[in-house]
Motif scaffolding. Structure first.
Motif, PDB file in Angstrom:
ATOM      1  N   VAL A   1       1.140  -1.322   0.150  1.00  0.00           N
ATOM      2  CA  VAL A   1       0.508   0.133   0.276  1.00  0.00           C
ATOM      3  C   VAL A   1       1.112   1.197  -0.340  1.00  0.00           C
ATOM      4  O   VAL A   1       2.090   1.027   0.805  1.00  0.00           O
ATOM      5  CB  VAL A   1      -0.512  -0.022   0.865  1.00  0.00           C
ATOM      6  N   ALA A   2       0.035   2.251  -0.628  1.00  0.00           N
ATOM      7  CA  ALA A   2       0.671   3.802  -0.700  1.00  0.00           C
ATOM      8  C   ALA A   2      -0.356   4.560  -0.414  1.00  0.00           C
ATOM      9  O   ALA A   2      -1.381   4.550  -0.740  1.00  0.00           O
ATOM     10  CB  ALA A   2       2.412   3.790  -1.749  1.00  0.00           C
ATOM     11  N   VAL A   3       0.210   5.938   0.174  1.00  0.00           N
ATOM     12  CA  VAL A   3      -0.925   6.500  -0.180  1.00  0.00           C
ATOM     13  C   VAL A   3      -0.096   8.202   0.092  1.00  0.00           C
ATOM     14  O   VAL A   3       1.493   8.417  -0.008  1.00  0.00           O
ATOM     15  CB  VAL A   3      -1.409   6.994   1.360  1.00  0.00           C
ATOM     16  N   VAL A   4      -0.886   9.058  -0.530  1.00  0.00           N
ATOM     17  CA  VAL A   4       0.107  10.504  -1.522  1.00  0.00           C
ATOM     18  C   VAL A   4      -1.642  11.395  -1.673  1.00  0.00           C
ATOM     19  O   VAL A   4      -2.818  10.705  -2.184  1.00  0.00           O
ATOM     20  CB  VAL A   4       0.112  10.150  -3.102  1.00  0.00           C
ATOM     21  N   GLN A   5      -1.107  12.166  -1.095  1.00  0.00           N
ATOM     22  CA  GLN A   5      -1.928  13.450  -0.541  1.00  0.00           C
ATOM     23  C   GLN A   5      -1.963  14.965  -2.102  1.00  0.00           C
ATOM     24  O   GLN A   5      -0.158  14.512  -2.411  1.00  0.00           O
ATOM     25  CB  GLN A   5      -2.093  14.347   0.373  1.00  0.00           C
ATOM     26  N   TYR A   6      -2.041  14.885  -2.302  1.00  0.00           N
ATOM     27  CA  TYR A   6      -2.574  15.937  -3.310  1.00  0.00           C
ATOM     28  C   TYR A   6      -3.393  16.998  -3.504  1.00  0.00           C
ATOM     29  O   TYR A   6      -4.286  17.210  -3.089  1.00  0.00           O
ATOM     30  CB  TYR A   6      -2.208  16.280  -5.045  1.00  0.00           C
ATOM     31  N   SER A   7      -3.023  18.129  -3.362  1.00  0.00           N
ATOM     32  CA  SER A   7      -3.983  19.621  -4.108  1.00  0.00           C
ATOM     33  C   SER A   7      -2.920  20.043  -5.557  1.00  0.00           C
ATOM     34  O   SER A   7      -3.022  20.572  -7.008  1.00  0.00           O
ATOM     35  CB  SER A   7      -3.735  20.990  -2.845  1.00  0.00           C
ATOM     36  N   ARG A   8      -2.082  21.688  -5.008  1.00  0.00           N
ATOM     37  CA  ARG A   8      -1.862  21.889  -6.408  1.00  0.00           C
ATOM     38  C   ARG A   8      -0.477  20.753  -6.417  1.00  0.00           C
ATOM     39  O   ARG A   8      -0.624  21.151  -7.741  1.00  0.00           O
ATOM     40  CB  ARG A   8      -1.178  23.399  -5.894  1.00  0.00           C
ATOM     41  N   GLU A   9       0.202  20.514  -5.570  1.00  0.00           N
ATOM     42  CA  GLU A   9       1.097  19.239  -5.732  1.00  0.00           C
ATOM     43  C   GLU A   9       0.982  18.102  -4.614  1.00  0.00           C
ATOM     44  O   GLU A   9       0.724  17.965  -4.143  1.00  0.00           O
ATOM     45  CB  GLU A   9       2.379  20.166  -5.883  1.00  0.00           C
ATOM     46  N   PRO A  10       1.418  16.854  -5.382  1.00  0.00           N
ATOM     47  CA  PRO A  10       1.467  15.908  -4.853  1.00  0.00           C
ATOM     48  C   PRO A  10       2.413  15.833  -3.567  1.00  0.00           C
ATOM     49  O   PRO A  10       3.417  16.503  -3.598  1.00  0.00           O
ATOM     50  CB  PRO A  10       1.887  15.304  -5.701  1.00  0.00           C
ATOM     51  N   TYR A  11       1.900  14.740  -2.984  1.00  0.00           N
ATOM     52  CA  TYR A  11       2.982  14.991  -1.633  1.00  0.00           C
ATOM     53  C   TYR A  11       2.879  13.151  -1.752  1.00  0.00           C
ATOM     54  O   TYR A  11       1.432  13.245  -0.828  1.00  0.00           O
ATOM     55  CB  TYR A  11       2.662  15.631  -0.250  1.00  0.00           C
ATOM     56  N   VAL A  12       4.302  12.993  -1.102  1.00  0.00           N
ATOM     57  CA  VAL A  12       3.803  11.036  -1.152  1.00  0.00           C
ATOM     58  C   VAL A  12       3.848  10.899   0.657  1.00  0.00           C
ATOM     59  O   VAL A  12       4.618  11.747   1.358  1.00  0.00           O
ATOM     60  CB  VAL A  12       5.260  10.403  -1.165  1.00  0.00           C
ATOM     61  N   GLU A  13       2.937  10.390   1.573  1.00  0.00           N
ATOM     62  CA  GLU A  13       2.988  10.475   2.302  1.00  0.00           C
ATOM     63  C   GLU A  13       4.089   8.866   2.485  1.00  0.00           C
ATOM     64  O   GLU A  13       4.765   8.521   4.007  1.00  0.00           O
ATOM     65  CB  GLU A  13       1.383   9.780   3.419  1.00  0.00           C
ATOM     66  N   PHE A  14       3.605   7.346   2.171  1.00  0.00           N
ATOM     67  CA  PHE A  14       4.637   6.663   1.807  1.00  0.00           C
ATOM     68  C   PHE A  14       4.449   6.083   0.890  1.00  0.00           C
ATOM     69  O   PHE A  14       3.766   5.969   0.725  1.00  0.00           O
ATOM     70  CB  PHE A  14       4.258   6.043   3.274  1.00  0.00           C
ATOM     71  N   PHE A  15       5.323   4.944   0.607  1.00  0.00           N
ATOM     72  CA  PHE A  15       6.176   4.751  -0.518  1.00  0.00           C
ATOM     73  C   PHE A  15       5.059   2.570  -0.546  1.00  0.00           C
ATOM     74  O   PHE A  15       4.739   2.160   0.666  1.00  0.00           O
ATOM     75  CB  PHE A  15       7.019   4.408  -1.208  1.00  0.00           C
ATOM     76  N   LEU A  16       5.131   2.301  -1.163  1.00  0.00           N
ATOM     77  CA  LEU A  16       4.608   0.848  -0.979  1.00  0.00           C
ATOM     78  C   LEU A  16       5.825  -0.464  -0.776  1.00  0.00           C
ATOM     79  O   LEU A  16       5.078  -1.234  -0.136  1.00  0.00           O
ATOM     80  CB  LEU A  16       4.638   0.230  -3.234  1.00  0.00           C
TER      81      LEU A  16
ATOM     82  N   LYS B   1       2.535   8.252 -11.648  1.00  0.00           N
ATOM     83  CA  LYS B   1       2.569   6.706 -12.394  1.00  0.00           C
ATOM     84  C   LYS B   1       4.243   7.189 -12.334  1.00  0.00           C
ATOM     85  O   LYS B   1       5.402   6.203 -12.919  1.00  0.00           O
ATOM     86  CB  LYS B   1       2.058   7.494 -14.291  1.00  0.00           C
ATOM     87  N   ASN B   2       5.083   8.541 -12.305  1.00  0.00           N
ATOM     88  CA  ASN B   2       6.275   8.893 -12.162  1.00  0.00           C
ATOM     89  C   ASN B   2       7.570   7.855 -11.490  1.00  0.00           C
ATOM     90  O   ASN B   2       8.253   7.819 -11.337  1.00  0.00           O
ATOM     91  CB  ASN B   2       6.959  10.084 -12.561  1.00  0.00           C
ATOM     92  N   TYR B   3       6.707   8.178  -9.809  1.00  0.00           N
ATOM     93  CA  TYR B   3       7.345   8.028  -9.062  1.00  0.00           C
ATOM     94  C   TYR B   3       6.997   7.323  -7.895  1.00  0.00           C
ATOM     95  O   TYR B   3       8.006   6.699  -7.191  1.00  0.00           O
ATOM     96  CB  TYR B   3       7.589   9.511  -8.346  1.00  0.00           C
ATOM     97  N   VAL B   4       5.572   6.518  -8.242  1.00  0.00           N
ATOM     98  CA  VAL B   4       5.499   5.418  -7.364  1.00  0.00           C
ATOM     99  C   VAL B   4       4.773   4.121  -7.734  1.00  0.00           C
ATOM    100  O   VAL B   4       5.698   3.621  -7.123  1.00  0.00           O
ATOM    101  CB  VAL B   4       3.920   5.691  -6.454  1.00  0.00           C
ATOM    102  N   PHE B   5       4.607   4.407  -9.060  1.00  0.00           N
ATOM    103  CA  PHE B   5       4.016   3.055  -9.503  1.00  0.00           C
ATOM    104  C   PHE B   5       5.972   2.886 -10.411  1.00  0.00           C
ATOM    105  O   PHE B   5       5.839   1.994 -12.185  1.00  0.00           O
ATOM    106  CB  PHE B   5       3.309   2.976 -10.729  1.00  0.00           C
ATOM    107  N   THR B   6       6.948   2.744  -9.698  1.00  0.00           N
ATOM    108  CA  THR B   6       8.136   2.293 -10.253  1.00  0.00           C
ATOM    109  C   THR B   6       8.872   1.270  -9.391  1.00  0.00           C
ATOM    110  O   THR B   6       8.668   1.553  -7.888  1.00  0.00           O
ATOM    111  CB  THR B   6       9.073   3.364 -10.271  1.00  0.00           C
ATOM    112  N   ALA B   7       9.784   0.877  -9.999  1.00  0.00           N
ATOM    113  CA  ALA B   7      10.438  -0.589  -9.324  1.00  0.00           C
ATOM    114  C   ALA B   7      11.519   0.060  -7.714  1.00  0.00           C
ATOM    115  O   ALA B   7      11.302  -0.431  -6.437  1.00  0.00           O
ATOM    116  CB  ALA B   7      11.169  -1.538  -9.971  1.00  0.00           C
TER     117      ALA B   7
END
Length: 1648
Positions: free
Chosen positions: A1482-1497, A1531-1537
């Motif tokens: 599980v990963a969680v990302v917040q966003y408004s103007r810009e995204p912010y990763v709470e934690f990765f997979l 797509k670029n920074y979370v769904f990556t190996a």
């Protein structure tokens, strides 16, 4: 003839700056005493306003104060305001101190006016850049201009900006608010990143002062020490103005070979490494060629040298045994140097080609070479060895431009030889000048009428053009006389026709022509001036002696006065007026002035006259005669252009391209055709010309509507090259011409009664049947002429011609050109006896019913052009016979949502429709969701309720017009429309995406694009050519345009067919060669049978023509007995014509079977043949030898698809006919059915509207119910039926278990009485049937998985809420169908129905029976359901399912109060996942103007850690909601190996987006990127989420969930998890508290 000119840079400066000498003592920066003259050109137009102008004053004050601090007294300042008129505030020498300058700025007043930046620049050049105004340019002082503007200029800035650049002035451009970036770059010096500044507001100007000071200081440093006669230096020793478009064309064939290819590649790399590559300097493209050219990258593919070098390094050897340099040159001329591909020829950038070859060309290079030379391309050649020298010397600009290397080992050293040539082009020391060839012209008086306001540069170009023209003419009182006048608001005589009697005097006098200032032009007054003052005998005019009087008008502006009467006065005198316009000239106005539209030339810049003068020169040199005005009293009037008469015909030349003509005789054939064309008035409303050539197979060169004027047709004929070949299938070629060229889509005007003509030109004997084809042409109204020579059969051709007098034969080809004079009288007068109805001009086309709907762009972006859109619709419908029983019209606007203007059944007459269109106002909106609008058109506008007559087989047309790109997907909804039989046209304007327009259209030929809305007027006639076609022809045209086919060859491989296999292989190969094979177009499969069937390859095995042909070559005979044709037919039905094997029959793609058999089948063929017909397969039955006629008749789709041959060899004689049919004549409709389930059990409840409004229609409703029941298998163990009637309250007439026999059910329905009552409570009735009629106690078998089907018949809108009841029905897996009558609400029915296609509407109760068949068909598709199980709330924790799940949470300010509810939803979702490093991540990302990763997979490995971090999570906040950027980030920074994604291991990737508002940016690209890597997207929307946006993000409609309140989120977690596990998402659901939670696009729309 060519010349190579050395152009010294100092010559470019003209008289603007002279005596500029270089300084050698450059300082390090501008604070160390270096001088500069700085000019500020400031916009003060109305768009700025007084308040913003105060910010400009403060900006100028602070900027000049800062510059004074760093420059001291060495800097001088000048200031100009500009608007409609420029004004000097102060000059360089106005104030001796900076304090005076600053005081002036403080007191400066705001003026207001238009925005004419170009005029401001010209004023600055003319009045300020002079010594008298204080300029110190002659002393070598740096000259710097700062332009400040807040919008797009109303005039051209490029020419004055170019003058400044050539003079070495550094220009900085500052744009505010609405300033246009490309225009700023047009004005600014290089590099743009230091010379162009843009800010969003006037207040922000203060933020750029420091950067601008640094930039200005840098410019002074660079310019201050250099002579102003030189341009600013750039890296590599070039100049800022040095540029070129450079194309490398490399032989990639076996001439070079794999081993040597690296040597050639390294040679190219070495050249590029030493050039200054960039968007504004040298652009590079590379093309490889062998059999065909392969474009590796275009001129605008890469912006940097490093990118180009990497691309070149990645190019590999292609191979091939042919080296078709000619085809490659043609491709380069047509594609690479175009503006779209990055070519900058219109900007004056040299176009350069380097050809590298190691062997002779295997095709003719003439056409490509001519095209490049016409375009002014400078061509160099690099020859390796000596075999290619002759070819490259022929194509090179000059023989000296061909460099030779004896072998590949010497290639590396060639770079040092080639580079100086390329640099010579880049630095303009090598140029090519197209010269005007001297001609011998008859006597003529020529007047040049010149717009004098164009500026010095363009006037000089025109003057040079006239000089060169005069040099080629026999000037004198008895030959050619020339006069010149200029004009602005008033005309001015420069020279009369008799002012100068010799060439020398005339040329000398031309040098005195100078530009005259002026802002407006009065062309009408200038034309009157010529007529009354210059065309007089005493002024030299010889009009009374019948000497041709020719006037050439050259202007860059639209006239401020009327031109119609002055132009007509000249035309009535017999003056031949030609017109050339550029920039702001009005093309329609020029056409009004000129004697013919073909002599109007629109140029981007008059400087191009020097590059390509021949079009205008030819007209000036050859035009003869006088204009004779047409009068209505004579049906045929002669209009003299080049001695032509008013002939209106469509003429197609069919030219023998075989070896019987050959290259020796081709010039005679070409000359004959050109001689004919030159005697015709070629234009769209007179004579149209098309051309095919043929040998074994026909090849279309151009259609009737390809070229609009004579010159273009002649140019195309001049480039004609023969296909070659010894086989001459004349009959097949004539048939091909008949079926492809004489169609409205190809430009034919047969339906308007225009005579159709075919001219067959041949030099050999026909080798197929021609007489029958000739008869078909005659019956079709085509007038056939034959022109022959050589070995052609003259007697046979007499029977081919329409009548024998139209057959012409010459023994020698050399006599053919003279034949043009002989053929012309009959060509222009003979009329064929046709059955075409002729409609007089201006009448409407009637007799055919049509439903025509317009879907137009209603966004704010088209507001200024909406008048053009209204006019476009009016022009389309004008010729149509509009009426409620004839042609019906509907108009819908769309932006984010569709807005109907009126429906198909709203208006009864054309006048009403036109009034509604003219009164239409723009709906408005920010963006386009065309896909959603297309669904609306299908489900609502083109429905029977709203006037569609599709059920009565009335053709349905949809015309879609957009000025921008749709944010959602258009392909699927367009496909659904096409499947329903709607014919869509796509019209794209300005920023519309051509690919989307093509995807919307019925096929690519139904897609139209224009650059500007003003050009829409060119399209209505082309659309009407389709819309007004009779149904039979429309069907043919529709199928002719469709390129998609699935074709299966089923071959008899039994023992008796071995001898015929070679002929069968050739037959299939020829078929493949003529088909457009591609996975998206034509797919091919081959199977062979005897006692059993072998599938050699299926429909998705091969996706190219070459692969198919190679596979067919390797076919081996199967052998065996007996011959089981029936089993083979069943095999292809079950194993090839299925989606899993590549069949597209469910998409409506024609399915074609060609069965070749040589004997009687041992099994039955009738059943399998019928099965194939039922799924829409068109079967060709080709029988040979001992095939059984009766069996062939059963197999063939109809008798026209049956062929009986004596021997296998005859296959080749029928191949052209079958190929032509497969490509053009398929007239069967695609299947609209799927496999139905006959033996299934169903529980069916009819819910009948029994309110007062349905009393009269109740008998029809009962009849409908009985019709449906008749088609059911009523039985206790099969279909069960119940009937409920309702109005205010529902009442059960009989339940599902009441009757077990069909007759008992029918009797009970017959005895039904109308209930009556009001109001209508459909919602309550739906709840009633869910709880009672579909209950176990009433006989429902839902627990056993038996489909539960509800059929609602309603005659009005419900007075209670239906949404909750509809949701509850679907939650219980009940499938509702809806039939609406009279006042039923279509949107309400679509909400209730299982999906929108399950909602039917009819206008009257009596029409209800029309939908019974379709409804029953849909019912039969409902599959058996799984037995009901208790829903699991927690997934089995022991499952070893692996998933990567990312939650993307809207944390904008608008979601602050709801964020805890969203977190609770995520926590409950996670609770039901099996979180583990090797299971669910599980990963969680917040966003408004810009995204912010709470934690990765890969951050947390246990459920406890994930849950703990979720509890700590806090709302981030933010004003903007950029969902598109957030999706792309994931797509670029979370769904990556590296972030823990296991995508590469095949683990499902799942994204769950929770949003409460509409995105501020575009989401479509990010969504496509996510889907491209296999991510499954779910959307949960709440609050203000946009339903259309949700649908465009989700994978499918059913994966977009909407909860009206965040508290309702609790009810949908399990459904999302079930969908993730099972790949199936329910359409709707209920939250735990009974509130409606809607899922799916249509439900969400209804709720919103």
């Amino acid at each position: 003839m060519r010349r190579h000119w050395l152009l010294p840079l100092c010559a470019l400066l003209g008289v603007l700056f002279t005596g500029l000498l270089p300084k050698l003592n450059a300082q390090e920066d501008c604070a160390q005493g270096l001088a500069a003259d700085m000019y500020f050109l400031v916009d003060s137009s109305w768009s700025m306003g007084e308040e913003n102008f105060e910010h400009v004053r403060q900006f100028l004050y602070s900027l000049i104060q800062s510059l004074h601090q760093v420059g001291g007294g060495k800097f001088k300042f000048a200031l100009l305001q500009y608007n409609s008129r420029p004004k000097t505030e102060f000059q360089l020498n106005s104030y001796p101190t900076t304090q005076g300058v600053l005081a002036h700025i403080k007191a400066m007043s705001y003026r207001g006016g238009g925005t004419r930046t170009g005029l401001g620049l010209e004023f600055l050049i003319r009045t300020h850049l002079t010594t008298a105004s204080g300029s110190r340019a002659v002393d070598g002082v740096a000259q710097v201009v700062v332009v400040l503007t807040d919008g797009r200029s109303q005039d051209d800035v490029s020419e004055p900006a170019q003058v400044l650049r050539l003079a070495g002035v550094e220009v900085f451009a500052v744009g505010v608010q609405d300033a246009v970036d490309w225009e700023l770059r047009e004005m600014a010096s290089l590099p743009h990143d230091t010379h162009v500044f843009s800010v969003d507001s006037f207040l922000a100007l203060r933020d750029i002062i420091q950067d601008l000071v640094v930039g200005l200081c840098g410019a002074v440093t660079r310019s201050g020490g250099a002579s102003m006669a030189n341009e600013a230096p750039v890296t590599g020793g070039g100049t800022a103005q040095e540029s070129a478009d450079l194309v490398f064309l490399i032989d990639g064939s076996q001439n070079v070979g794999a081993a040597n290819f690296a040597v050639v590649r390294d040679f190219v790399l070495k050249i590029i490494e030493r050039l200054e590559v960039g968007r504004d300097t040298v652009q590079v493209s590379l093309v490889l060629y062998n059999t065909s050219p392969e474009i590796k990258f275009y001129l605008n593919s890469y912006d940097s040298k490093s990118s180009v070098l990497e691309a070149v390094k990645g190019i590999t050897y292609s191979g091939g045994d042919k080296s078709n340099l000619g085809a490659a040159l043609e491709e380069v001329a047509a594609s690479i140097f175009s503006q779209r591909a990055g070519g900058r020829a219109d900007e004056g950038v040299p176009q350069t080609l380097v050809v590298i070859s190691a062997g002779p060309s295997t095709d003719d290079t003439g056409a490509g070479d001519q095209a490049l030379k016409r375009a002014g391309v400078i061509t160099f050649g690099v020859v390796i060895g000596d075999t290619a020298t002759a070819d490259l010397e022929a194509v090179a600009t000059d023989k000296s431009f061909v460099l030779s290397a004896p072998d590949f080992s010497a290639v590396a050293e060639m770079s040092d030889q080639l580079l100086p040539y390329i640099n010579g082009v880049i630095q303009r020391t090598i140029t090519v000048e197209n010269e005007i060839i001297e001609v011998v012209a008859s006597s003529r008086d020529i007047i040049f009428l010149i717009d004098s306001t164009m500026g010095a540069t363009l006037i000089n170009s025109i003057r040079e053009f006239i000089k060169k023209f005069v040099e080629t003419m026999p000037i004198g009182p008895d030959s050619v006389q020339v006069g010149v006048a200029q004009f602005s608001s008033t005309p001015r005589l420069e020279m009369d026709l008799n002012s100068h009697g010799s060439k020398e005097e005339l040329i000398a006098a031309l040098g005195a022509i100078k530009p005259r200032p002026g802002q407006t032009v009065n062309i009408g007054a200038a034309l009157d001036f010529v007529r009354s003052n210059m065309l007089r005998p005493e002024k030299g005019s010889r009009i009374q002696q019948k000497v041709p009087q020719i006037l050439l008008l050259l202007t860059s502006k639209k006239s401020s006065d009327s031109v119609e009467e002055p132009a007509n006065a000249l035309l009535n005198m017999g003056v031949l007026i030609l017109a050339a316009g550029s920039k702001s000239a009005d093309e329609e106005e020029l056409k009004q002035i000129a004697f013919d539209s073909s002599v109007v030339h629109m140029l981007k810049d008059f400087r191009s006259l020097a590059r390509n003068p021949m079009t205008i020169v030819n007209a000036l040199s050859t035009l003869a005669g006088v204009v004779v005005t047409e009068t209505p009293t004579e049906p045929v009037v002669e209009i003299t252009t080049v001695q032509t008469q008013k002939v209106v015909r469509d003429i197609v030349f069919l030219v023998d391209g075989s070896n019987y003509i050959g290259s020796t005789n081709l010039p005679y054939v070409r000359d004959f055709i050109i001689n004919v064309v030159n005697q015709l008035d070629v234009r769209p409303d007179r004579v149209q010309i098309g051309l095919l050539q043929f040998a074994e197979r026909p090849k279309i060169e151009f259609y009737l509507n390809t070229y609009q004027n004579r010159q273009d047709v002649v140019n195309a004929i001049s480039q004609l090259r023969l296909t070659g070949g010894s086989v001459l299938n004349t009959g097949a070629a004539m048939n091909h011409a008949f079926t492809t060229m004489f169609l409205p889509s190809a430009g034919s005007r047969r339906m308007q009664g225009i005579q159709q003509v075919l001219i067959l030109i041949t030099g050999g004997p026909a080798q197929d049947e021609v007489k029958n084809v000739a008869d078909q042409l005659a019956l079709g109204g085509v007038l056939t002429f034959t022109v022959s020579s050589g070995q052609a059969d003259a007697e046979l051709l007499k029977s081919v011609a329409f009548v024998k007098d139209l057959a012409y034969h010459e023994t020698r080809f050399s006599d053919l050109p003279a034949m043009a004079e002989v053929i012309m009288p009959k060509l222009t007068t003979v009329v064929g006896d046709t059955d075409v109805t002729v409609f007089p001009e201006g009448t409407v086309v009637g007799g055919n019913e049509r439903d025509v709907a317009f879907l137009i762009d209603g966004t704010d972006s088209v507001r200024g052009d909406f008048g053009y859109i209204r006019d476009f619709i009016i022009k389309v419908i004008e010729p149509l016979d509009v009426g409620i029983d004839k042609v019906r019209i509907s108009v819908v606007q769309h932006s984010e949502r569709p807005t109907p203007v009126f429906y198909l059944n709203t208006y009864q007459t054309k006048d009403e429709v036109k009034r509604a269109i003219n009164g239409m106002t723009l709906a408005g909106g920010r963006s386009l969701n065309t896909g959603s609008a297309l669904r609306f058109m299908k489900d609502t506008i083109l429905s029977e309720r709203h006037g569609s007559r599709a059920a009565q087989k009335v053709p349905q047309f949809l015309i879609v017009l957009t000025g921008g790109r749709s944010r959602d997907n258009v392909k699927e909804p367009a496909g659904a429309l096409k499947t329903e039989g709607v014919v869509p046209f796509g019209v794209g304007v300005k920023d519309a995406d051509p690919k989307q327009i093509e995807a919307i259209s019925h096929n690519p030929s139904f897609a139209f694009t224009v650059k500007e809305f003003s050009e829409l007027s060119t399209l209505p006639q082309r659309l009407n050519n389709y819309v007004s076609l009779p149904r039979e022809e429309l069907t043919t045209v529709l199928h002719q345009g469709s390129s998609k086919r699935d074709i299966v060859f089923l071959l008899d491989g039994s023992d008796g067919t071995r001898i015929g296999l070679p002929a069968i292989r050739v037959f299939i190969r020829r078929m493949a060669e003529e088909l457009d094979i591609d996975q998206d177009r034509v797919r091919v499969a081959v199977a062979m049978y005897s006692n059993d069937t072998t599938n050699y390859f299926n429909l998705k095995t091969h996706n190219s023509k070459k692969a198919i042909i190679d596979a067919v070559k390797s076919l081996r005979h199967k052998g065996g007995r007996p011959r089981n044709t029936g089993a083979a037919l069943q095999f292809v039905r079950n194993h090839i014509f299925t989606p899993s094997f590549g069949s597209r029959h469910l998409e409506g793609v024609p399915q074609i079977l060609l069965i070749l058999t040589a004997g009687r089948s041992s099994d039955d063929v009738s059943g399998p043949a019928l099965d194939l017909k039922q799924i829409g397969v068109i079967s060709f039955a080709i029988g040979m030898k001992y095939a059984d006629q009766e069996q062939l008749e059963k197999i063939a789709f109809s008798s026209r698809f049956l062929y009986k041959l004596r021997v296998f060899g005859e296959l080749l004689s029928i191949q052209p006919e079958i190929a032509a049919f497969v490509r053009t004549e398929i007239q069967t409709e695609p299947p609209t059915f799927v496999v139905e389930l006959e033996s299934i059990q169903r529980d069916i409840v009819f819910l009948l509207d029994g309110s007062d409004d349905t009393r009269r229609g109740f008998p029809a409703m009962k009849d409908f119910v009985q019709r449906v029941i008749e088609k059911l298998s009523v039985d206790e163990n099969k279909d069960r039926v119940s009937v409920v009637q309702y109005s205010r309250e529902p009442q059960t007439h009989f339940s599902l278990k009441t009757y077990t026999e069909k007759q008992d059910v029918l009797n009970a329905v017959q005895e039904l009485n109308h209930q009556g009552g009001k109001p209508l409570h459909t919602g309550a009735a739906l709840d009633y049937v869910r709880n009672n009629a579909f209950a176990d106690s009433s006989g429902s078998r839902h627990q056993e998985g038996v489909p539960q089907i509800l059929i609602l018949l309603s005659g009005g809108r419900s007075q209670d809420d239906v949404a909750s009841a509809a949701v509850a029905l679907k939650q219980d897996k009940i499938i509702p169908f809806c039939v609406g009558m009279r006042n039923a609400d279509i949107l309400e029915l679509q909400m209730i129905a299982h999906n929108p296609s399950y909602a039917f509407t009819v206008l009257r109760f009596d029409d209800i029976g029309n939908v019974s068949e379709q409804l029953v068909s849909f019912m039969r598709r409902v599959p058996q359901q799984q037995p009901r199980l208790k829903p699991q709330t927690v997934l089995d924790q022991t499952e070893s399912i692996q998933r990567d799940v990312v939650f993307l949470l809207d944390s904008s300010d608008d979601m602050q109060n709801e964020f805890q509810a969203v977190l609770g939803f995520v926590e409950r979702m996670v609770e039901k996942l099996n979180v583990d490093e090797n299971k669910d991540r599980v990963a969680v990302v917040q966003y408004s103007r810009e995204p912010y990763v709470e934690f990765f997979l890969n951050t947390h490995k246990t459920h406890h850690n994930v849950a703990d971090n979720l509890r700590r999570l806090r709302h981030k906040g933010g004003t903007l909601l950029n969902t598109g950027a957030a999706l792309q980030y994931v797509k670029n920074y979370v769904f990556t190996a590296s972030s823990g994604s296991r995508h590469q291991q095949g683990v499902p990737q799942i994204l769950l987006l929770l949003t409460g508002g509409r995105s501020s940016d575009d989401v479509s690209n990010a969504v496509e990127n996510l889907k491209g890597i296999g991510v499954m997207l779910f959307v949960v929307g709440t609050k203000n989420a946009d339903a259309f946006e949700m649908q465009s993000v989700s994978q499918e409609r059913s994966q977009a969930f909407y909860a009206a309140d965040p508290s309702d989120l609790a009810g949908i977690e399990q459904q999302i998890l079930s969908a993730i596990d099972q790949g199936e998402t329910p359409a709707v659901t209920l939250s735990s508290n009974g509130k409606t939670v809607m899922t799916g696009f249509y439900t969400a729309c209804a709720a919103l």
